[in-house]
Design an enzyme around this catalytic site. Sequence first.
Site, PDB file in Angstrom:
ATOM      1  N   GLU A  44       0.821  -1.214   0.000  1.00  0.00           N
ATOM      2  CA  GLU A  44       0.000   0.000   0.000  1.00  0.00           C
ATOM      3  C   GLU A  44       0.857   1.266   0.000  1.00  0.00           C
ATOM      4  O   GLU A  44       0.481   2.270  -0.609  1.00  0.00           O
ATOM      5  CB  GLU A  44      -0.942  -0.002   1.205  1.00  0.00           C
ATOM      6  CG  GLU A  44      -1.939  -1.156   1.223  1.00  0.00           C
ATOM      7  CD  GLU A  44      -2.776  -1.234  -0.044  1.00  0.00           C
ATOM      8  OE1 GLU A  44      -3.048  -0.177  -0.650  1.00  0.00           O
ATOM      9  OE2 GLU A  44      -3.158  -2.353  -0.435  1.00  0.00           O
ATOM     10  N   ASP A 137      -6.067  -4.268  -7.573  1.00  0.00           N
ATOM     11  CA  ASP A 137      -5.220  -3.679  -8.623  1.00  0.00           C
ATOM     12  C   ASP A 137      -5.578  -4.239  -9.996  1.00  0.00           C
ATOM     13  O   ASP A 137      -5.571  -3.514 -10.990  1.00  0.00           O
ATOM     14  CB  ASP A 137      -3.746  -3.953  -8.313  1.00  0.00           C
ATOM     15  CG  ASP A 137      -3.296  -3.262  -7.036  1.00  0.00           C
ATOM     16  OD1 ASP A 137      -3.943  -2.273  -6.645  1.00  0.00           O
ATOM     17  OD2 ASP A 137      -2.310  -3.708  -6.433  1.00  0.00           O
TER      18      ASP A 137
END
Length: 288
Positions: A44, A137
Site C-alpha cells: 500500500e 489492482d
Amino acid sequence: MNRTITLLRLVSIHPLLWIVIALSIATAHFLEVSLLLGIIFMHEMGHAAAASFFSWRIKKISLLPFGGVAEMDEHGNRPLKEEMIVVLAGPLQHVWMVGLAYVLFSFHLLPEDLFHLFINYNVMILVFNLFPVWPLDGGKLVFLLLSLKDSFPRAHQLTLLISLCCLSLFSMIIIVTAPLHLNVWVVIFFLFFSLYHEWKQRRYIFMRFLLERYYGKKATLDNLKPIQANEEDLLIHVLEKFQRGCKHPIIVEADGRETGTLDENELLHAYFSEKRLTDKISDLLFSY
C-alpha cells in the site's frame, strides 16, 4: 523525508486488526501475522508513494484485518499513464522484497523456513491483487485498459460487470474446494460489498469525472477524438461519450450533414455553470 513522514501519518489501523494481532500472539502465530501485515503495508505504501509523487489527494492508508487499501480522492480524472504507474507501484514492491529476501537467504541471514514463508506470502498477495475484480489492482488495470477505447461511464460499468462475473466464479470455486475457509469468505463479502457500493455510486463518480475535467487542472490532451452528435441529442447523452485522455471537438449533424461544431468546454460550461441539464445540442449550437 518529509513526504515519507506525511504518508506515515496517514496510516490508519482498523480496530479489528488489533484483535487479530492479539489472537495471533495467543495462538503463537504472531510472526506469520507480522510478516503478512508488513508485506501488505509495503504494497500500500508503494501505491501511496507513487500517488504522492504525482500530487494526488491521499485520504488515508488503511490496514484492515484482511488486507489494506490506500484511499485517494482521484477516480478516473488523472492521465491514464499516471494512473497506471500508481496502480502498478503496489505490485512492484513485491519484486524488491523478494529480491532482498533472496539476498539475505543466500548470505544465511534469513532462516530457510522464514524465507519460504515470506516468498509464499508475497506471491499470494501479488496474485490476489492482480485478480480482475474492483477495487483490487487487477480490477483497476481492467478499467484502465477499457478506458483506452470506451467512454468513461461505459468503461467503468464494464469493469464492474467483469468484476462481478470473476468474483462470482471465484466464489463458486471456493464453495467446491474450501467452503469452510472463513477468512476467504470475509474477503469475498468485502469485495461484493465494494462492487455494490461502486455500482450505486457510478453516476456520482461520472459527475466527478466531468467536474474535474471542467474545473480541475487542465492537462494537455494530445489525442484529439471528435464526437459526432445529432442536433436532437440531449447534452447529457453527449457528455456520456467523453473518454479519458482525449480532447473532444463535437461535430453536430442534422439529416446527415454537418451543421456546426462545439468545443467540449462549451458543453461542460452549459451543463455545470448554466445548469442547462435538459437542453439539446441544437440549443447550445444556436446559443454559442
